[in-house]
Design a protein around this motif. Structure first.
Motif, PDB file in Angstrom:
ATOM      1  N   GLU A  18       0.810  -1.210   0.000  1.00 25.45           N
ATOM      2  CA  GLU A  18       0.000   0.000   0.000  1.00 25.45           C
ATOM      3  C   GLU A  18       0.852   1.273   0.000  1.00 25.45           C
ATOM      4  OE1 GLU A  18       0.327  -1.324   4.386  1.00 25.45           O
ATOM      5  OE2 GLU A  18       0.282  -2.201   2.363  1.00 25.45           O
ATOM      6  N   TYR A  19       2.143   1.143   0.303  1.00 26.63           N
ATOM      7  CA  TYR A  19       3.026   2.313   0.325  1.00 26.63           C
ATOM      8  C   TYR A  19       3.815   2.483  -0.976  1.00 26.63           C
ATOM      9  CZ  TYR A  19       2.254   2.428   5.396  1.00 26.63           C
ATOM     10  OH  TYR A  19       1.683   2.506   6.637  1.00 26.63           O
ATOM     11  N   ARG A  20       3.696   1.560  -1.892  1.00 23.66           N
ATOM     12  CA  ARG A  20       4.554   1.578  -3.076  1.00 23.66           C
ATOM     13  C   ARG A  20       4.325   2.806  -3.952  1.00 23.66           C
ATOM     14  NH1 ARG A  20       3.954  -4.903  -4.427  1.00 23.66           N
ATOM     15  NH2 ARG A  20       5.259  -5.593  -2.681  1.00 23.66           N
ATOM     16  N   SER A  21       3.108   3.279  -4.023  1.00 21.90           N
ATOM     17  CA  SER A  21       2.835   4.461  -4.838  1.00 21.90           C
ATOM     18  C   SER A  21       3.499   5.709  -4.260  1.00 21.90           C
ATOM     19  CB  SER A  21       1.322   4.680  -4.958  1.00 21.90           C
ATOM     20  OG  SER A  21       0.743   4.870  -3.671  1.00 21.90           O
ATOM     21  N   TYR A  22       3.869   5.666  -2.984  1.00 19.94           N
ATOM     22  CA  TYR A  22       4.578   6.780  -2.355  1.00 19.94           C
ATOM     23  C   TYR A  22       6.092   6.545  -2.347  1.00 19.94           C
ATOM     24  CZ  TYR A  22      -0.142   7.574  -0.561  1.00 19.94           C
ATOM     25  OH  TYR A  22      -1.479   7.754  -0.454  1.00 19.94           O
ATOM     26  N   MET A  23       6.488   5.297  -2.106  1.00 17.56           N
ATOM     27  CA  MET A  23       7.908   4.988  -2.004  1.00 17.56           C
ATOM     28  C   MET A  23       8.618   5.063  -3.345  1.00 17.56           C
ATOM     29  SD  MET A  23       8.664   4.495   1.167  1.00 17.56           S
ATOM     30  CE  MET A  23       7.490   5.816   1.496  1.00 17.56           C
ATOM     31  N   ALA A  24       7.940   4.679  -4.419  1.00 21.09           N
ATOM     32  CA  ALA A  24       8.579   4.682  -5.739  1.00 21.09           C
ATOM     33  C   ALA A  24       9.021   6.082  -6.155  1.00 21.09           C
ATOM     34  CB  ALA A  24       7.640   4.057  -6.775  1.00 21.09           C
ATOM     35  N   PRO A  25       8.134   7.092  -6.141  1.00 22.72           N
ATOM     36  CA  PRO A  25       8.608   8.442  -6.481  1.00 22.72           C
ATOM     37  C   PRO A  25       9.577   9.011  -5.451  1.00 22.72           C
ATOM     38  CG  PRO A  25       6.291   8.492  -5.823  1.00 22.72           C
ATOM     39  CD  PRO A  25       6.664   7.062  -5.974  1.00 22.72           C
ATOM     40  N   LEU A  26       9.425   8.621  -4.182  1.00 20.36           N
ATOM     41  CA  LEU A  26      10.374   9.084  -3.172  1.00 20.36           C
ATOM     42  C   LEU A  26      11.766   8.560  -3.473  1.00 20.36           C
ATOM     43  CD1 LEU A  26      11.081  10.446  -0.494  1.00 20.36           C
ATOM     44  CD2 LEU A  26      10.373   8.347   0.683  1.00 20.36           C
ATOM     45  N   GLY A  27      11.868   7.302  -3.846  1.00 15.00           N
ATOM     46  CA  GLY A  27      13.169   6.724  -4.192  1.00 15.00           C
ATOM     47  C   GLY A  27      13.795   7.411  -5.386  1.00 15.00           C
ATOM     48  N   LEU A  28      12.996   7.698  -6.409  1.00 15.11           N
ATOM     49  CA  LEU A  28      13.511   8.417  -7.574  1.00 15.11           C
ATOM     50  C   LEU A  28      13.984   9.810  -7.192  1.00 15.11           C
ATOM     51  CD1 LEU A  28      11.008   7.490 -10.424  1.00 15.11           C
ATOM     52  CD2 LEU A  28      13.280   6.552  -9.995  1.00 15.11           C
ATOM     53  N   ALA A  29      13.246  10.467  -6.298  1.00 15.01           N
ATOM     54  CA  ALA A  29      13.636  11.801  -5.852  1.00 15.01           C
ATOM     55  C   ALA A  29      14.968  11.750  -5.096  1.00 15.01           C
ATOM     56  CB  ALA A  29      12.541  12.399  -4.970  1.00 15.01           C
ATOM     57  N   MET A  88      20.650  13.117  -4.962  1.00 13.65           N
ATOM     58  CA  MET A  88      22.048  12.747  -4.755  1.00 13.65           C
ATOM     59  C   MET A  88      22.882  13.033  -5.990  1.00 13.65           C
ATOM     60  SD  MET A  88      22.469  11.798  -1.690  1.00 13.65           S
ATOM     61  CE  MET A  88      21.486  11.287  -0.276  1.00 13.65           C
ATOM     62  N   LEU A  89      22.304  12.791  -7.165  1.00  9.61           N
ATOM     63  CA  LEU A  89      23.033  13.059  -8.399  1.00  9.61           C
ATOM     64  C   LEU A  89      23.278  14.560  -8.562  1.00  9.61           C
ATOM     65  CD1 LEU A  89      24.215  11.742 -10.925  1.00  9.61           C
ATOM     66  CD2 LEU A  89      21.993  12.047 -12.032  1.00  9.61           C
ATOM     67  N   LEU A  90      22.258  15.360  -8.286  1.00  9.68           N
ATOM     68  CA  LEU A  90      22.402  16.809  -8.386  1.00  9.68           C
ATOM     69  C   LEU A  90      23.407  17.333  -7.363  1.00  9.68           C
ATOM     70  CD1 LEU A  90      21.468  19.495  -9.622  1.00  9.68           C
ATOM     71  CD2 LEU A  90      19.625  19.544  -7.933  1.00  9.68           C
ATOM     72  N   TYR A  91      23.351  16.787  -6.136  1.00  4.33           N
ATOM     73  CA  TYR A  91      24.281  17.189  -5.087  1.00  4.33           C
ATOM     74  C   TYR A  91      25.710  16.830  -5.474  1.00  4.33           C
ATOM     75  CZ  TYR A  91      26.142  17.710  -0.315  1.00  4.33           C
ATOM     76  OH  TYR A  91      26.863  18.088   0.786  1.00  4.33           O
ATOM     77  N   ARG A  92      25.881  15.687  -6.112  1.00  2.00           N
ATOM     78  CA  ARG A  92      27.208  15.272  -6.578  1.00  2.00           C
ATOM     79  C   ARG A  92      27.752  16.260  -7.589  1.00  2.00           C
ATOM     80  NH1 ARG A  92      30.348  10.608  -8.030  1.00  2.00           N
ATOM     81  NH2 ARG A  92      31.166  10.803 -10.135  1.00  2.00           N
ATOM     82  N   TRP A  93      26.916  16.698  -8.505  1.00  2.00           N
ATOM     83  CA  TRP A  93      27.365  17.641  -9.527  1.00  2.00           C
ATOM     84  C   TRP A  93      27.697  19.000  -8.919  1.00  2.00           C
ATOM     85  CZ3 TRP A  93      23.165  16.377 -13.781  1.00  2.00           C
ATOM     86  CH2 TRP A  93      23.434  15.104 -14.292  1.00  2.00           C
ATOM     87  N   VAL A  94      26.895  19.433  -7.958  1.00  2.00           N
ATOM     88  CA  VAL A  94      27.162  20.705  -7.304  1.00  2.00           C
ATOM     89  C   VAL A  94      28.500  20.656  -6.566  1.00  2.00           C
ATOM     90  CG1 VAL A  94      26.411  22.271  -5.471  1.00  2.00           C
ATOM     91  CG2 VAL A  94      24.746  21.395  -7.127  1.00  2.00           C
ATOM     92  N   ARG A  95      28.726  19.572  -5.835  1.00  2.00           N
ATOM     93  CA  ARG A  95      29.992  19.444  -5.097  1.00  2.00           C
ATOM     94  C   ARG A  95      31.167  19.315  -6.047  1.00  2.00           C
ATOM     95  NH1 ARG A  95      29.599  15.769   0.306  1.00  2.00           N
ATOM     96  NH2 ARG A  95      31.784  16.391   0.316  1.00  2.00           N
ATOM     97  N   GLY A  96      30.961  18.595  -7.152  1.00  2.00           N
ATOM     98  CA  GLY A  96      32.038  18.478  -8.132  1.00  2.00           C
ATOM     99  C   GLY A  96      32.421  19.827  -8.715  1.00  2.00           C
ATOM    100  N   THR A  97      31.424  20.652  -9.022  1.00  2.00           N
ATOM    101  CA  THR A  97      31.698  21.994  -9.524  1.00  2.00           C
ATOM    102  C   THR A  97      32.400  22.835  -8.475  1.00  2.00           C
ATOM    103  OG1 THR A  97      29.728  21.862 -10.932  1.00  2.00           O
ATOM    104  CG2 THR A  97      30.652  24.053 -10.523  1.00  2.00           C
ATOM    105  N   TRP A  98      31.949  22.721  -7.228  1.00  2.00           N
ATOM    106  CA  TRP A  98      32.563  23.478  -6.131  1.00  2.00           C
ATOM    107  C   TRP A  98      34.029  23.087  -5.961  1.00  2.00           C
ATOM    108  CZ3 TRP A  98      30.053  27.008  -2.761  1.00  2.00           C
ATOM    109  CH2 TRP A  98      30.814  27.406  -1.661  1.00  2.00           C
ATOM    110  N   ILE A  99      34.311  21.804  -6.036  1.00  2.42           N
ATOM    111  CA  ILE A  99      35.693  21.329  -5.892  1.00  2.42           C
ATOM    112  C   ILE A  99      36.552  21.852  -7.033  1.00  2.42           C
ATOM    113  CG2 ILE A  99      37.174  19.280  -5.935  1.00  2.42           C
ATOM    114  CD1 ILE A  99      34.880  17.780  -4.523  1.00  2.42           C
ATOM    115  N   GLY A 100      36.036  21.755  -8.271  1.00  5.13           N
ATOM    116  CA  GLY A 100      36.805  22.216  -9.420  1.00  5.13           C
ATOM    117  C   GLY A 100      37.114  23.692  -9.361  1.00  5.13           C
TER     118      GLY A 100
END
Length: 229
Positions: A162-173, A178-190
């Motif tokens: 019953e929670y899958r309709s909520y957990m699936a988009p939460l997992g994608l988010a 994390m991917l966006l945060y990785r790119w931001v930190r990578g730019t900051w480091i560079g």
């Protein structure tokens, strides 16, 4: 009586909570317990590193060893959890009834390895070593963090239909953040290391965006093969 039997049959045939999923999740929790018992101090350092834009040379040299057993164990855990969530999401959407967990695990591991090798190649090609090692460590740490955060999501996806309709988009988010945060930190480091902006742009196109596109393409090809009659 018929409704109860149908419900029991649905639960028994639900692939998202198959016996191998339970065994995998139990194994991952045992692995985390062993990591905590053997390297409990790492968790505090790991948490601090997650929320600092720069790791610091001393922390990289003394605390984060890519060949250290605890670090490799956490990386393996993250690979399994992220692959499991991806498998759960695809099956929940009905997109990959014939796609197994192990091929998806191999795809995720291959994408991570390809990204690491490409990062080294880009650094060697442009002779820019400043910040490369730190970005590599940062990327792996964020990958591990994504696995840790997705673990309860994967558990709920498996055992709480019953929670899958909520957990699936939460997992994608979570993965997207994390991917966006990785790119931001990578730019900051560079930028902090004085790397020219044009090199940072080339790096992101070659070592960040390209592996993601290749992984998506390979996944689509796999899905097309499984959906064909």
């Amino acid at each position: 009586m018929g409704t109860a039997e149908a419900t029991d049959h649905l639960r028994a045939s639900d692939p998202l909570n198959a016996e191998w999923v339970t065994a995998l999740l139990l194994g991952l929790f045992v692995l985390l317990a062993l990591i905590n018992a053997g390297s409990s101090r790492k968790w505090r350092l790991f948490g601090q590193a997650m929320f600092r834009m720069r790791l610091g040379k001393q922390a990289m040299r003394e605390e984060f060893d890519l060949q250290e057993r605890g670090f490799l164990s956490m990386l393996f855990m993250a690979l399994c959890v992220i692959s499991l969530f991806g498998w759960q999401y695809l099956h929940w959407r009905g997109l990959a009834q014939g796609l197994g967990f192990l091929p998806l695990l191999g795809l995720v591991a291959g994408a991570v390895l390809f990204q690491l090798l490409l990062l080294r190649a880009v650094a060697g090609l442009f002779r820019v070593d400043r910040g490369v090692a730190e970005h590599l460590y940062t990327g792996l740490l964020l990958f591990i963090l994504a696995g840790l955060v997705l673990l309860p999501v994967a558990v709920l996806m498996a055992y709480r239909a019953e929670y899958r309709s909520y957990m699936a988009p939460l997992g994608l988010a979570i993965v997207g953040f994390m991917l966006l945060y990785r790119w931001v930190r990578g730019t900051w480091i560079g930028v902090g290391e004085g790397v020219p902006v044009r090199y940072i742009i080339v790096y992101f196109c070659a070592a960040e965006i390209l592996p993601v596109l290749l992984a998506i393409g390979a996944l689509r090809q796999a899905l097309t093969g499984t959906l064909q009659p």
